[in-house]
Design an enzyme around this catalytic site. Structure first.
Site: not given
Length: 264
Positions: A41, A107, A143
């Protein structure tokens, strides 16, 4: 059986320099026989700096540069970048490019936790993403998505046998242990291989970063659907290469029953 490389590194503030790091990592991964190369990321630019000035669309110069790297080495690259959002914020996007693919995942779950508020500057995505590479269906997550098993089960329902998870994990007491447990747990939840590539630990590489930003702990790893670790990095800059057998995902789902036996 695709071979996956995790390229654990520390990205810097300059997107152009970070493309060079992608080129170096992709070249080494291709030399090792990898077909899918996963970067962290925020590969485009690390957290702790203003993100708006570097955000670009998927057809912009940065993504196009990474696409050229993927084409040069005949691999698929997954790398974190930032794209503009309509409300003035950015989106935390995974670029997926190469082997006939060029798309992005925004995300979904934002890191408003441990005293950090990602949503102040980042707008959330809403749609899971899967794609096919070398006949294998992949999903992606980013993440903090690791803390939400529903996403990984949805990706499995959508056909994924492998989920790539670029990350820039926040440091702190117990955070490395949480990272390792969550990667293995999401593999067990879904039966998928989970290939999680984080930013290296800045303390291990001597990289100066904003101490208030989530800038990595290292220890990237690949876990199979039984939760077994198939490969893991240390704290510093490192590449991990693992062959992932999609048949193991099917065997894990049959053995554990975690998808078939759901009641909610």
């Amino acid at each position: 059986m695709p071979r996956i490389a995790l390229c654990q590194l520390n990205s810097g503030d300059d997107p152009e320099e970070n493309v060079k790091a992608v080129h170096t990592g992709a070249a080494a991964a291709a030399e090792a026989g990898a077909r899918v190369v996963v970067f962290p990321e925020a590969t485009m630019a690390r957290f702790g700096r203003p993100l708006g000035p570097v955000a670009e669309p998927l057809d912009g110069p940065w993504a196009s540069g990474v696409a050229s790297v993927a084409a040069e080495h005949d691999v698929l690259v997954i790398a974190g970048m930032f794209t503009p959002a309509d409300d003035g914020r950015v989106r935390n996007t995974l670029l997926i490019t190469g082997l006939g693919q060029h798309l992005g995942y925004d995300k979904i779950h934002l890191y408003d936790a441990f005293g950090f508020a990602e949503s102040d500057t980042v707008a959330p995505g809403s749609s899971p993403v899967t794609f096919t590479a070398d006949g294998v269906v992949f999903g992606v997550a980013t993440c903090y998505d690791l803390r939400f098993p529903e996403l990984f089960r949805r990706l499995a329902d959508d056909g994924a046998d492998v989920v790539a998870v670029p990350a820039s994990w926040g440091a702190g007491p117990g955070k490395r242990e949480q990272w390792e447990v969550l990667v293995r747990a999401r593999a067990l939840d879904s039966g998928c291989w989970v290939a999680a590539c984080g930013q290296a630990d800045p303390a291990a590489t001597g990289t100066e970063v904003n101490p208030k930003a989530p800038t990595g702990v290292g220890y990237s790893l690949v876990a199979d659907g039984f939760g077994r670790i198939a490969g893991q990095a240390g704290a510093g800059a490192e590449m991990v290469v693992v062959d992932v057998d999609p048949e193991v995902a099917g065997k894990a789902r049959v053995a554990t029953g975690t998808l078939a036996n759901r009641r909610l």
